[in-house]
Design a protein around this motif. Structure first.
Motif, PDB file in Angstrom:
ATOM      1  N   ALA A 151     -95.478  -5.883  14.044  1.00 47.23           N
ATOM      2  CA  ALA A 151     -95.641  -7.341  14.091  1.00 47.23           C
ATOM      3  C   ALA A 151     -94.311  -8.002  14.466  1.00 47.23           C
ATOM      4  CB  ALA A 151     -96.123  -7.849  12.738  1.00 47.23           C
ATOM      5  N   GLN A 152     -93.208  -7.378  14.040  1.00 48.53           N
ATOM      6  CA  GLN A 152     -91.903  -8.028  14.259  1.00 48.53           C
ATOM      7  C   GLN A 152     -91.632  -8.255  15.742  1.00 48.53           C
ATOM      8  OE1 GLN A 152     -90.251  -9.288  11.798  1.00 48.53           O
ATOM      9  NE2 GLN A 152     -88.340  -9.887  12.771  1.00 48.53           N
ATOM     10  N   TYR A 180     -95.257 -20.849  11.675  1.00 50.80           N
ATOM     11  CA  TYR A 180     -95.611 -19.471  11.303  1.00 50.80           C
ATOM     12  C   TYR A 180     -96.317 -19.497   9.950  1.00 50.80           C
ATOM     13  CZ  TYR A 180     -94.925 -14.945   9.057  1.00 50.80           C
ATOM     14  OH  TYR A 180     -95.137 -13.776   8.372  1.00 50.80           O
TER      15      TYR A 180
HETATM   16  C1  LIG Z   1     -95.537 -10.978   5.918  1.00 46.00           C
HETATM   17  C2  LIG Z   1     -95.419  -9.726   6.715  1.00 46.00           C
HETATM   18  N1  LIG Z   1     -95.672  -9.764   8.021  1.00 46.00           N
HETATM   19  C3  LIG Z   1     -95.600  -8.643   8.783  1.00 46.00           C
HETATM   20  C4  LIG Z   1     -95.240  -7.439   8.227  1.00 46.00           C
HETATM   21  C5  LIG Z   1     -95.261  -6.183   9.082  1.00 46.00           C
HETATM   22  O1  LIG Z   1     -94.239  -6.085   9.917  1.00 46.00           O
HETATM   23  P1  LIG Z   1     -94.125  -4.861  10.941  1.00 46.00           P
HETATM   24  O2  LIG Z   1     -95.454  -4.719  11.621  1.00 46.00           O
HETATM   25  O3  LIG Z   1     -93.068  -5.329  11.879  1.00 46.00           O
HETATM   26  O4  LIG Z   1     -93.773  -3.646  10.188  1.00 46.00           O
HETATM   27  C6  LIG Z   1     -94.914  -7.361   6.891  1.00 46.00           C
HETATM   28  C7  LIG Z   1     -94.464  -6.081   6.329  1.00 46.00           C
HETATM   29  O5  LIG Z   1     -93.972  -5.962   5.256  1.00 46.00           O
HETATM   30  C8  LIG Z   1     -95.015  -8.534   6.108  1.00 46.00           C
HETATM   31  O6  LIG Z   1     -94.750  -8.484   4.787  1.00 46.00           O
END
Ligand SMILES: Cc1ncc(COP(=O)(O)O)c(C=O)c1O
Length: 322
Positions: A28-29, A90
């Motif tokens: 997601a980042q 967001y």
């Molecule tokens: C609020 C939130 N968004 C997204 C993510 C996931 O991020 P990623 O897919 O970059 O690991 C997390 C992971 O802890 C999270 O707590």
């Protein structure tokens, strides 16, 4: 992968998307990063939830945004407090991070109306909605959106592994070409081997089965943690209601009682129990603790909470240093 994912999101989350609406990202980042690169000019106002997810705030600040925290209550983000100048907001509507509230239908509608009136884009972070332990979830903002103002972001970090670095976004056609370019200029594409394996896992029904089994196990642990926290810590801490995800929050019952969350977390950590202060996720003053339960064995829960209870009691009645 995009075709399989679009179909899966339609069935599992009522997300309205075809293969061409999906962009695969490194977690997601990276989805937040490409959205920020495309939509943020230095000095732009971006609204985020407070308390909220620090990596997103830090990322948008690093892209030059002026990030404005907006308070959250039991119905999710307070839409009436969004700054009119914000270009981007967001939110975590299914399971607010970290407090756990669900954005109410009224607020979902108000948020979409606000975005329309302010010509803003909404990032819907649906990071852990697969793990839902109650009734049917509300439809995502993405499926309520009539104007193409929502970018829906998901991840396999919670359902599979955070180290897989596999996430995705679903964007309106007006934004996709620019988002695709930003992704291509960053790292061309995600690795094909894990995408192919994941697509096959989803396509053959294995992923849905895995999520069903995991939801059952996490749901039982969620119930166990809440019941045990009420029994063992109920005099001093209240469990913040939550129906999804892999963590719960506790807040002090008595606002007047001394409560030093950092000290409680440090004390508990010294005895092998890891919890986080909610203040870590806030620009303001938030008293409380976040307990992640994704990786704790059920038989360790009562002892862990007893350790936490002793740390909380020490914080409420500090002993003078000798
Ligand atoms: C609020 C939130 N968004 C997204 C993510 C996931 O991020 P990623 O897919 O970059 O690991 C997390 C992971 O802890 C999270 O707590």
């Amino acid at each position: 992968m995009r075709r399989v994912l679009a179909r899966h999101l339609g069935v599992a989350r009522s997300v309205d998307a075809g293969a061409d609406d999906v962009l695969i990202t490194s977690g997601a980042q990276q989805a937040f990063d490409v959205i920020g690169r495309v939509l943020i000019d230095p000095g732009d106002v971006v609204a985020v939830e407070d308390p909220g997810y620090p990596p997103v705030r830090q990322l948008f600040e690093s892209l030059g945004a002026q990030v404005v925290p907006v308070a959250v209550d039991e119905h999710g983000i307070r839409v009436a407090e969004l700054p009119a100048r914000a270009r981007l907001v967001y939110v975590t509507p299914s399971h607010q991070f970290p407090l756990g509230s669900v954005l109410s239908l009224g607020r979902r509608t108000a948020l979409l109306e606000w975005a329309s009136a302010n010509e803003a884009v909404i990032i819907e972070d649906d990071y852990d909605s697969e793990y839902r332990f109650s009734d049917r979830p509300l439809d995502p903002l993405q499926s309520l959106d009539q104007e193409g103002r929502v970018v829906y972001v998901g991840t396999f970090s919670k359902t599979m592994l955070p180290t897989l670095r596999l996430g995705f976004l679903v964007a309106p056609p007006s934004l996709l070409p620019a988002l695709r370019s930003a992704k291509r200029l960053t790292d061309w594409h995600n690795d094909y081997v894990s995408q192919a394996a994941m697509a096959r896992f989803i396509d053959t029904g294995g992923f849905a089965r895995h999520v069903r089994q995991a939801t059952k196990a996490y749901g039982a642990r969620h119930r166990q943690i809440i019941d045990a926290a009420r029994e063992l810590l109920g005099e001093s801490m209240r469990v913040v209601p939550s129906v999804a995800g892999l963590h719960v929050c506790l807040v002090p019952v008595d606002d007047a009682e001394p409560f030093d969350a950092d000290r409680v977390a440090a004390d508990a950590a010294a005895a092998g129990v890891s919890v986080q202060s909610i203040a870590r996720f806030s620009q303001g003053d938030h008293r409380g603790l976040m307990l992640g339960f994704g990786a704790i064995a059920p038989e360790d829960v009562p002892d862990g909470l007893r350790v936490l209870g002793r740390a909380i009691a020490r914080s409420a009645h500090p002993q003078p240093d000798r």
